[in-house]
Write an enzyme that holds these catalytic residues in place. Structure first.
Site, PDB file in Angstrom:
ATOM      1  N   GLU A 242       0.879  -1.167   0.000  1.00 32.03           N
ATOM      2  CA  GLU A 242       0.000   0.000   0.000  1.00 32.03           C
ATOM      3  C   GLU A 242       0.912   1.211   0.000  1.00 32.03           C
ATOM      4  OE1 GLU A 242      -1.452   3.044   0.469  1.00 32.03           O
ATOM      5  OE2 GLU A 242      -2.204   2.686   2.499  1.00 32.03           O
ATOM      6  N   CYS A 276      -3.159   8.573   3.285  1.00 31.68           N
ATOM      7  CA  CYS A 276      -3.092   8.146   1.886  1.00 31.68           C
ATOM      8  C   CYS A 276      -4.410   8.379   1.167  1.00 31.68           C
ATOM      9  CB  CYS A 276      -2.669   6.685   1.790  1.00 31.68           C
ATOM     10  SG  CYS A 276      -3.737   5.545   2.696  1.00 31.68           S
TER      11      CYS A 276
END
Length: 524
Positions: A242, A276
């Site tokens: 990720e 994010c």
């Protein structure tokens, strides 16, 4: 290979980013210590898996109960080490983990149950097949500093309940939170070698990747993620990566301006933009662009910035000086190319060394770093668009593809546009909260990474798939075994036609043609 005695001991120091107070000082785990932890985890894994899912679920229930009881203490610890406001620590970290645990408790039994596989091929009807999900073994988790509790906890719990053991390397900026997680799991009854924490810096993380782990789950930068993938690829072990995003927000002309502008401000500034899933690019229909920008500026001015331990604070500090300099660089590059900085755009030294003012910037373009590179700070850049096609093109014009959002009063229209956006998650009329939906997978495409965490797809990342098949007629030779010949070839032609022709008459003729194969002579 590392030696048993190092020339010097590497250390990491954890500080409160709001005050500069030193919280912890740790010796970095050596390569040997990391590899030893992995060896212990590998030895413990068969026994941990053998206790069965029912017993593992009881440990998760105990962990959930302990976390609920200590939610205030854990949230305050997160605020001290990561800087985010207490309310955000409670909601985006502790609440997320509590609900993830609920999901895993509810799902684990069914997920790990053998899954029957139907056999559509007539020749295979005398068999029964099923899928078995087995743990990989040892999962190495390298966690980020921006969500130092919810990210590693969700991944760890998913790995543990599916029968894996775990070695966690927390961020060097938030090691204390990783150790808080370890204490909770230990008190819940998780065996010592089933979950271990190795504290250290980048070299410690590299040692974990190069160890005998069976899979790596990494959350962090694209540059480091590529190194992790290369190292794992050399050993042919799987990874979940990720790697962040540059998430767009598309605001159509029919929105509720008040609601959409509030969403943009919260989505851009929550956790000081160090998320994010933050709104890092905002595209607004030109017909409402001036009013939308004005509303965002007005709301940004009202935000309270400071130490997250103060309940009135809404935006805390950035994690460290290096990340703050990235934000400054992006803002100054945009300013130099003609963007308008309408509020913020500077440090707040009176608050402390790591504070940057919530910043709204208008008239940005894709020539600016602010719209291409991950800023990861409290900045809301806003640009105008004319048509839906242009909005979608702008949203997809990025090397990242983690998440996005579409804002409109017409839900059907929003969903149609969402399908055209290249991202792992697209929300219609909401931002960021997808991370709090435990059933939903989290992950992206392009430079945002590989694989998924959370939900059933996240659980699938923690297991290997084994297909098992059992023949119901073990005393019978299979008709396709050796003993070929001209007659056998004709019979098989008939059998293929029997299976796939659409003509009833052809099926009947083909069945008669193939029938002789059952009493075929000359089989070995």
């Amino acid at each position: 290979m590392a030696t048993n005695v190092e020339v010097f001991t590497r250390k990491i120091v954890s500080e409160n980013p709001a005050t500069g107070e030193q919280l912890y000082e740790f010796d970095c785990a050596s390569d040997d210590e990391v590899w030893t932890a992995v060896e212990r985890a590998k030895l413990a894994q068969p026994g941990w898996n053998a206790i069965g899912v029912e017993k593992r679920v009881t440990y998760l229930k105990k962990f959930q109960s302990l976390l609920l009881d200590r939610k205030k203490d854990i949230s305050e610890a997160i605020t001290r080490e990561a800087g985010k406001p207490y309310a955000e620590a409670l909601l985006t970290e502790v609440l997320v983990v509590l609900d993830t645990t609920r999901f895993l408790i509810d799902t684990a039994y069914g997920f790990l149950r053998d899954q029957p596989v139907p056999h559509g091929n007539l020749a295979m009807k005398a068999k029964r097949g099923w899928i078995v999900r087995e743990p990989h073994g040892v999962i190495g988790i390298i966690a980020p500093w921006n969500y130092p509790f919810s990210t590693p906890a969700a991944e760890t719990l998913s790995a543990l309940v599916t029968g894996n053991t775990v070695v966690l390397k927390p961020s060097e900026f938030t090691p204390g939170i990783g150790l808080e997680l370890e204490r909770l799991l230990r008190e819940a009854g998780i065996p010592r070698d089933a979950f271990q924490v190795v504290v250290g810096d980048g070299r410690t993380g590299a040692a974990l990747v190069e160890s005998a782990v069976d899979k790596i789950v990494f959350t962090g930068s694209v540059a480091t993620g590529k190194k992790v993938a290369q190292s794992a690829g050399a050993r042919l072990i799987p990874v979940v990566l990720e790697l962040g995003g540059k998430d767009p927000m598309l605001v159509l002309e029919d929105v509720d301006l008040d609601v959409a502008s509030s969403a943009a401000v919260w989505g851009a500034f929550m956790n000081a933009g160090q998320t994010c899933l933050s709104v890092e690019r905002c595209y607004v229909h030109r017909s409402i662009y001036p009013k939308f920008v004005e509303a965002c500026v007005e709301k940004a001015r009202k935000l309270h910035v400071g130490n997250g331990m103060d309940p009135e604070i809404e935006v805390g500090p950035m994690i460290h000086e290096r990340q703050l300099r990235v934000v400054e660089e992006h803002v100054e590059d945009a300013r130099a190319q003609g963007a308008r900085v309408l509020v913020g755009g500077a440090r707040l030294p009176e608050k402390g060394r790591n504070f940057y003012a919530p910043t709204v910037i208008a008239d940005v373009t894709h020539d600016m770093k602010l719209m291409r590179e991950e800023t990861f700070g409290p900045v809301l850049p806003i640009a105008a668009f004319e048509t839906e096609d242009e909005a979608v093109q702008l949203a997809n014009d990025s090397e990242f593809g983690l998440a996005a959002s579409v804002w409109t009063r017409n839900r059907k229209r929003g969903e149609e546009i969402a399908r055209r956006i290249n991202a792992g998650t697209v929300m219609v009329n909401d931002v960021l909260s997808c991370f709090g939906i435990s059933e939903a997978p989290h992950g992206g495409s392009k430079a945002s990474g590989i694989g998924r965490t959370h939900g059933r797809l996240g659980m699938e990342e923690m297991v290997r798939i084994k297909y098992m098949d059992s023949d119901l007629m073990p005393g019978m030779k299979k008709v396709w075994w050796y003993g070929y010949g001209e007659a056998f070839a004709r019979q098989m032609e008939g059998f293929v036609d029997l299976l796939f022709t659409r003509s009833l008459m052809t099926k009947l003729r083909s069945g008669l043609k193939a029938a002789g194969v059952v009493k075929r002579k000359g089989q070995l």
